[in-house]
Design an enzyme around this catalytic site. Structure first.
Site, short mmCIF file in Angstrom:
data_model
loop_
_atom_site.label_atom_id
_atom_site.label_comp_id
_atom_site.label_asym_id
_atom_site.label_seq_id
_atom_site.Cartn_x
_atom_site.Cartn_y
_atom_site.Cartn_z
N ASP A 189 0.87 -1.25 -0.03
CA ASP A 189 -0.03 -0.07 -0.09
C ASP A 189 1.00 1.22 -0.04
O ASP A 189 1.82 1.37 0.78
CB ASP A 189 -1.03 -0.14 1.12
N ALA A 245 -6.18 1.54 -5.53
CA ALA A 245 -7.03 2.76 -6.37
C ALA A 245 -7.05 3.99 -5.47
O ALA A 245 -7.14 4.01 -4.31
CB ALA A 245 -8.29 2.05 -6.96
N THR A 255 -15.83 -1.71 -9.54
CA THR A 255 -17.13 -1.00 -8.91
C THR A 255 -18.15 -1.29 -10.06
O THR A 255 -17.87 -1.20 -11.28
CB THR A 255 -16.72 0.37 -8.62
N ASP A 256 -19.46 -0.79 -9.43
CA ASP A 256 -20.80 -0.98 -10.25
C ASP A 256 -20.75 0.31 -11.42
O ASP A 256 -21.38 0.52 -12.13
CB ASP A 256 -21.92 -0.87 -9.63
N GLU A 257 -19.86 1.30 -10.98
CA GLU A 257 -19.91 2.77 -11.58
C GLU A 257 -19.53 2.69 -12.85
O GLU A 257 -19.78 3.64 -13.75
CB GLU A 257 -19.14 3.75 -10.74
N TYR A 311 -13.19 9.00 -12.16
CA TYR A 311 -12.90 7.87 -11.37
C TYR A 311 -13.67 6.50 -12.14
O TYR A 311 -12.65 5.54 -12.34
CB TYR A 311 -13.74 7.87 -10.12
N LYS A 354 -11.63 3.22 -13.55
CA LYS A 354 -11.93 1.76 -12.95
C LYS A 354 -12.34 0.94 -14.57
O LYS A 354 -11.72 0.02 -14.49
CB LYS A 354 -13.02 1.89 -12.27
N ASN A 402 -19.96 0.52 -0.70
CA ASN A 402 -19.87 -0.22 0.63
C ASN A 402 -19.98 0.82 1.51
O ASN A 402 -19.68 2.03 1.49
CB ASN A 402 -18.31 -0.73 0.57
P1 NAD Z 1 -9.79 3.66 -0.37
O1 NAD Z 1 -9.43 5.00 -1.02
O2 NAD Z 1 -10.17 3.69 1.21
O3 NAD Z 1 -8.48 2.84 -0.26
C1 NAD Z 1 -7.48 2.74 -1.18
C2 NAD Z 1 -6.20 2.25 -0.81
O4 NAD Z 1 -5.08 2.18 -1.98
C3 NAD Z 1 -5.59 3.11 0.21
O5 NAD Z 1 -4.92 2.27 1.35
C4 NAD Z 1 -4.24 3.84 -0.62
O6 NAD Z 1 -3.15 4.31 0.17
C5 NAD Z 1 -3.98 2.88 -1.72
N1 NAD Z 1 -3.32 3.14 -2.79
C6 NAD Z 1 -3.76 4.20 -3.52
N2 NAD Z 1 -3.10 4.17 -4.63
C7 NAD Z 1 -2.03 3.37 -4.50
C8 NAD Z 1 -0.87 3.01 -5.34
N3 NAD Z 1 -0.52 3.61 -6.28
N4 NAD Z 1 -0.28 2.00 -5.04
C9 NAD Z 1 -0.48 1.26 -3.89
N5 NAD Z 1 -1.58 1.41 -2.88
C10 NAD Z 1 -2.34 2.70 -3.46
O7 NAD Z 1 -10.52 2.81 -1.27
P2 NAD Z 1 -11.80 1.79 -0.93
O8 NAD Z 1 -12.84 2.49 -0.68
O9 NAD Z 1 -11.33 0.65 0.12
O10 NAD Z 1 -11.86 0.74 -2.32
C11 NAD Z 1 -10.85 -0.31 -2.58
C12 NAD Z 1 -11.05 -0.82 -4.15
O11 NAD Z 1 -12.55 -1.09 -4.08
C13 NAD Z 1 -10.97 0.37 -5.00
O12 NAD Z 1 -10.27 -0.39 -6.30
C14 NAD Z 1 -12.35 0.84 -5.40
O13 NAD Z 1 -12.39 1.16 -6.89
C15 NAD Z 1 -13.21 -0.32 -5.21
N6 NAD Z 1 -14.70 -0.22 -4.90
C16 NAD Z 1 -14.85 0.54 -3.86
C17 NAD Z 1 -16.29 0.86 -3.45
C18 NAD Z 1 -16.47 1.78 -2.19
O14 NAD Z 1 -17.72 1.79 -2.03
N7 NAD Z 1 -15.69 2.07 -1.51
C19 NAD Z 1 -17.21 -0.29 -3.96
C20 NAD Z 1 -16.77 -0.96 -5.25
C21 NAD Z 1 -15.48 -1.07 -5.38
P1 TYD Z 2 -19.87 8.69 -2.24
O1 TYD Z 2 -19.99 8.15 -0.83
O2 TYD Z 2 -18.73 9.87 -2.70
O3 TYD Z 2 -19.98 7.33 -3.35
P2 TYD Z 2 -20.01 7.52 -4.98
O4 TYD Z 2 -20.22 8.71 -5.46
O5 TYD Z 2 -18.87 6.54 -5.34
O6 TYD Z 2 -21.41 6.71 -5.25
O7 TYD Z 2 -21.15 9.43 -2.68
C1 TYD Z 2 -22.52 8.52 -2.48
C2 TYD Z 2 -23.90 9.54 -3.00
O8 TYD Z 2 -23.96 10.47 -1.99
C3 TYD Z 2 -23.59 10.16 -4.18
O9 TYD Z 2 -24.68 10.18 -5.01
C4 TYD Z 2 -23.00 11.52 -3.94
C5 TYD Z 2 -23.93 11.93 -2.55
N1 TYD Z 2 -23.08 12.74 -1.59
C6 TYD Z 2 -23.68 13.77 -1.17
O10 TYD Z 2 -24.92 14.07 -1.30
N2 TYD Z 2 -22.94 14.52 -0.41
C7 TYD Z 2 -21.68 14.40 -0.05
O11 TYD Z 2 -21.33 15.12 0.75
C8 TYD Z 2 -21.14 13.25 -0.40
C9 TYD Z 2 -19.61 13.09 -0.28
C10 TYD Z 2 -21.91 12.49 -1.42
#
Ligand code: NAD
Ligand code: TYD
Length: 353
Positions: free
Chosen positions: A32, A82, A133-135, A159, A163, A189
């Site tokens: 990381d 990421a 991601t689903d995005e 973003y 992805k 998540n």
């Molecule tokens: P996060 O931003 O909390 O964590 C990302 C981690 O990756 C961090 O620890 C960061 O230090 C590390 N990182 C960033 N750039 C790096 C690099 N170049 N080399 C090594 N490490 C690096 O993200 P998250 O929410 O835990 O998401 C993890 C994965 O799951 C991502 O690929 C994201 O696209 C995917 N994902 C996230 C969600 C969500 O709701 N958070 C949903 C679906 C998929």
């Molecule tokens: P977010 O948690 O950033 O996830 P994603 O954009 O990847 O879905 O945002 C979730 C939803 O909440 C999205 O529709 C944007 C909205 N949102 C707000 O309305 N206010 C905020 O301050 C943030 C960060 C997100």
């Protein structure tokens, strides 16, 4: 046996690593870069635990990744690393291209070199699991069927475009070189260790601080929410049983508009940490919308259930209650991540709204 996990100090990655050792003694090498989103305190419970080897470094650093692969001989790579926040990708897309696209490319190349030289048994057992991601599928109209694995890729934010690009690279490395890949496309998540720039943790920490709860646009954008522990179990399932070259959509069967999420958080806080000034809902504040804001995501998670037998264990009611309670119990963690950098981000993203 060893896994190489990337991004294992972030939100989902750290949950995955902690979860893994609840089920297995198999070693994890955790690579990381520790960007603003990476936090070693998420892994405090593993201090001194020989099963966990932490390496600070970039997935785009070929020499480092080659060295780790040669030294630890993992049976799989699970790629969480990421840049993950849509709003940050709007303010500065460059880092998203560098890590999500070029970083994944470098990791795939390193994996290909390592895998290609494995002996037959290890070669057929090796997996590269890419967490996505689903995005990548874009935005759904109200009432349109949920995303299946064959839904066209129509990413709308820097973003999701980055992805989507990484998913395409993973796919191509399988089709062209035979690399044994698996891809998971998961919905939003929530849960412990979620960085408070994302909707749910931001609303919790702002409410507790008596700050406005910024709802973008009309608040009627819909997301499917999955408790992070369920995402971890889905990834474990796909790693163990997924068919090479396949993608699996992972979701919580839990579509909700943002405003409903925010109101639920307020109601839970009213119950668990009542405020003398009245309901936290008084802090809800509608602000300028996100540019290009996707209106609706919804996941059809029938394939992973049918083929691999996975279903989420948490309902939204149980998951969100645990999550709010976790933030109430971990004020130190929250204070720790609200550094100068965090305050700069909040000023940059919300000042002009
Ligand atoms: P996060 O931003 O909390 O964590 C990302 C981690 O990756 C961090 O620890 C960061 O230090 C590390 N990182 C960033 N750039 C790096 C690099 N170049 N080399 C090594 N490490 C690096 O993200 P998250 O929410 O835990 O998401 C993890 C994965 O799951 C991502 O690929 C994201 O696209 C995917 N994902 C996230 C969600 C969500 O709701 N958070 C949903 C679906 C998929
Ligand atoms: P977010 O948690 O950033 O996830 P994603 O954009 O990847 O879905 O945002 C979730 C939803 O909440 C999205 O529709 C944007 C909205 N949102 C707000 O309305 N206010 C905020 O301050 C943030 C960060 C997100």
């Amino acid at each position: 046996m060893t896994l190489l996990v990337t991004g294992g100090a972030g939100f989902i990655g750290s949950n995955f690593v902690l979860d893994w050792f609840g089920q297995s003694d198999e070693q994890i090498v955790n690579l990381d870069a520790l960007t603003y989103a990476g936090n070693l305190h998420n892994l405090d419970a593993l201090r001194g635990d020989a099963r966990h080897v932490f390496v600070q470094g970039d997935i785009g650093d070929r020499a480092l990744v080659d060295r780790l692969l040669a030294e630890y001989r993992p049976r799989a790579i699970v790629n969480f690393a990421a840049e993950s926040h849509v709003d940050r990708s709007i303010h500065g897309p460059g880092e998203f291209m560098r890590t999500n696209v070029l970083g994944t490319f470098a990791l795939l190349e390193a994996a290909r070199g390592y895998w290609g030289a494995l002996e037959a048994n290890a070669k057929s057992a090796f997996r590269f699991l890419h967490v996505s991601t689903d995005e990548v599928y874009g935005s759904l109209a109200p009432g349109a069927p949920a995303f299946t694995e064959t839904h066209p890729y129509e990413p709308n934010s820097p973003y999701s475009a980055s992805k989507a690009a990484s998913d395409h690279l993973v796919r191509a490395w399988h089709h062209t070189y035979g690399l044994p890949v698996l891809t998971t496309n998961c919905s939003n998540n929530y849960g412990p260790y979620h960085f408070p720039e994302k909707l749910i943790p931001l609303m919790i920490v702002n409410a507790l601080a008596g700050k406005p709860l910024p709802v973008y646009g009309d608040g009627m954008q819909v997301r499917d929410w999955l408790y992070v522990g369920d995402h971890c179990s889905a990834i474990r399932t796909v790693l163990a049983k997924g068919k090479v070259g396949e993608t699996y959509n992972v979701g919580g069967w839990n579509e909700k508009p943002n405003i409903e999420i925010v109101r639920t958080v307020c109601t839970l806080l009213d119950e668990l940490r009542p405020s003398a000034e009245g309901s936290y809902a008084r802090l809800i504040s509608y602000v300028k919308d996100r540019p290009g804001h996707d209106r609706r995501y919804a996941i059809d998670a029938r394939k992973i259930e049918r083929e691999l037998g996975w279903r989420p264990a948490e309902t939204f009611d149980t998951g969100i209650r645990k999550t709010v309670q976790w933030y109430l119990d971990h004020a130190d963690w929250v204070a720790g991540v609200q550094s100068g950098g965090y305050r700069d981000w909040v000023a940059r993203n919300y000042a002009a709204r």
